[in-house]
Design a protein around this motif. Sequence first.
Motif, short mmCIF file in Angstrom:
data_model
loop_
_atom_site.label_atom_id
_atom_site.label_comp_id
_atom_site.label_asym_id
_atom_site.label_seq_id
_atom_site.Cartn_x
_atom_site.Cartn_y
_atom_site.Cartn_z
N GLY A 105 0.83 -1.18 0.00
CA GLY A 105 0.00 0.00 0.00
C GLY A 105 0.87 1.24 0.00
N ARG A 106 1.51 1.52 1.12
CA ARG A 106 2.42 2.67 1.22
C ARG A 106 3.42 2.39 2.33
NH1 ARG A 106 2.12 8.46 0.33
NH2 ARG A 106 3.30 9.60 1.93
N SER A 107 4.69 2.32 1.99
CA SER A 107 5.75 2.08 2.97
C SER A 107 6.82 3.15 2.82
CB SER A 107 6.38 0.70 2.75
OG SER A 107 5.41 -0.32 2.85
N VAL A 108 7.33 3.61 3.94
CA VAL A 108 8.39 4.62 3.92
C VAL A 108 9.61 4.06 4.65
CG1 VAL A 108 9.09 6.93 4.58
CG2 VAL A 108 6.71 6.50 3.88
N GLY A 114 23.12 5.55 10.67
CA GLY A 114 23.05 4.19 11.18
C GLY A 114 21.72 3.78 11.78
N ARG A 115 20.71 4.64 11.72
CA ARG A 115 19.39 4.31 12.24
C ARG A 115 18.43 4.17 11.07
NH1 ARG A 115 17.82 8.73 16.60
NH2 ARG A 115 16.03 7.29 16.75
N PHE A 116 17.72 3.04 11.05
CA PHE A 116 16.84 2.74 9.93
C PHE A 116 15.45 2.42 10.44
CE2 PHE A 116 21.17 1.42 8.92
CZ PHE A 116 21.41 2.19 7.79
N SER A 117 14.46 2.95 9.75
CA SER A 117 13.07 2.70 10.15
C SER A 117 12.23 2.44 8.92
CB SER A 117 12.51 3.89 10.93
OG SER A 117 12.39 5.03 10.09
N LEU A 118 11.18 1.67 9.12
CA LEU A 118 10.21 1.37 8.07
C LEU A 118 8.82 1.62 8.63
CD1 LEU A 118 9.56 0.22 5.23
CD2 LEU A 118 9.44 -2.04 6.30
N GLY A 123 2.44 0.06 11.30
CA GLY A 123 3.18 0.78 12.34
C GLY A 123 4.58 1.14 11.89
N ARG A 124 5.40 1.50 12.86
CA ARG A 124 6.77 1.91 12.58
C ARG A 124 7.73 0.90 13.20
NH1 ARG A 124 10.94 5.17 14.68
NH2 ARG A 124 11.97 6.51 13.11
N PHE A 125 8.71 0.45 12.40
CA PHE A 125 9.62 -0.60 12.84
C PHE A 125 11.06 -0.15 12.61
CE2 PHE A 125 5.70 -2.26 11.12
CZ PHE A 125 5.21 -3.07 12.13
N GLU A 126 11.97 -0.69 13.41
CA GLU A 126 13.38 -0.35 13.29
C GLU A 126 14.23 -1.62 13.29
OE1 GLU A 126 14.61 2.37 16.28
OE2 GLU A 126 13.32 4.01 15.58
N THR A 129 19.90 -2.83 10.04
CA THR A 129 20.19 -2.58 8.63
C THR A 129 18.88 -2.42 7.88
OG1 THR A 129 20.18 -4.90 7.92
CG2 THR A 129 22.26 -4.02 8.79
N PRO A 130 18.87 -1.65 6.80
CA PRO A 130 17.63 -1.51 6.03
C PRO A 130 17.22 -2.81 5.35
CG PRO A 130 19.47 -0.44 4.92
CD PRO A 130 19.96 -0.82 6.28
N GLU A 131 18.22 -3.62 4.98
CA GLU A 131 17.90 -4.89 4.33
C GLU A 131 17.17 -5.82 5.29
OE1 GLU A 131 21.33 -3.03 2.22
OE2 GLU A 131 20.88 -3.44 4.31
N ALA A 132 17.66 -5.91 6.54
CA ALA A 132 17.00 -6.76 7.53
C ALA A 132 15.61 -6.24 7.85
CB ALA A 132 17.84 -6.82 8.81
N LEU A 133 15.47 -4.95 7.90
CA LEU A 133 14.18 -4.33 8.18
C LEU A 133 13.15 -4.67 7.12
CD1 LEU A 133 12.78 -2.39 10.16
CD2 LEU A 133 13.64 -0.49 8.78
N MET A 134 13.53 -4.57 5.86
CA MET A 134 12.61 -4.88 4.77
C MET A 134 12.28 -6.37 4.76
SD MET A 134 14.09 -2.47 1.69
CE MET A 134 12.67 -2.71 0.64
#
Length: 218
Positions: A105-108, A114-118, A123-126, A129-134
């Motif tokens: 739908g919509r993900s940011v 060094g801080r990554f969030s999705l 909701g909001r997740f951290e 690494t961005p790869e692990a987050l996705m």
Amino acid sequence: MLTSFLNSAPVSTPSASLYRSSRLWVAALAVAALTGCASQAPTNEGGRQAGQWERQQADVEAFESWILVGKAGLRTPEENTSANLDWNQTPYYFRMLISGPFGGGRSVLEGREGRFSLTTSEGRFEAETPEALMEEQLGWSLPVRAMPDWVRGLPGDHASYQLETDELGFPSHLQQDGWEIDYRDWEQAEGMWLPRRLVMNYGDVRITLVVNQWQASE
């Protein structure tokens, strides 16, 4: 003696002079055309010329703050889908807005120091690494940390790589971090030639990125 010489000498008629003059002009034009072909750099249908990438590479490397608007296609053994991508990149911060089917739908996705969030509809997740987050939240991942270089046609400076170029000297195939990137099309933007279409493969994952707009940002 004078009469004999005149009678034996070839007669130069207006037609003969015009014929010789025409032949000289044709020969001169042919030489000029061949000279022009020899001095003109090889080019392709899109307008790229040999040597342009080498001359602009320093400018591409310095082009670190930009906005990319485009569309990404994702193909795996389980799915074949796509999403719109609005990507803002600087040396210290990035923000990817992924909207459409594989964006849930919509993900940011954001990263800073060094801080990554999705942020998704859930909701909001951290994560570290961005790869692990996705991977954790979406079930698939982009090579986020390497992509700012790859999308500009550059290898990352964090790992060894293999790079192939086309007949004009532009990158055509890059291997790094287990990924294979094929550069399929280029466009002029911000005074440079930048990739317009590239295909990235990692195992059975295939990502096709089509850039609709490159724009410098502050």
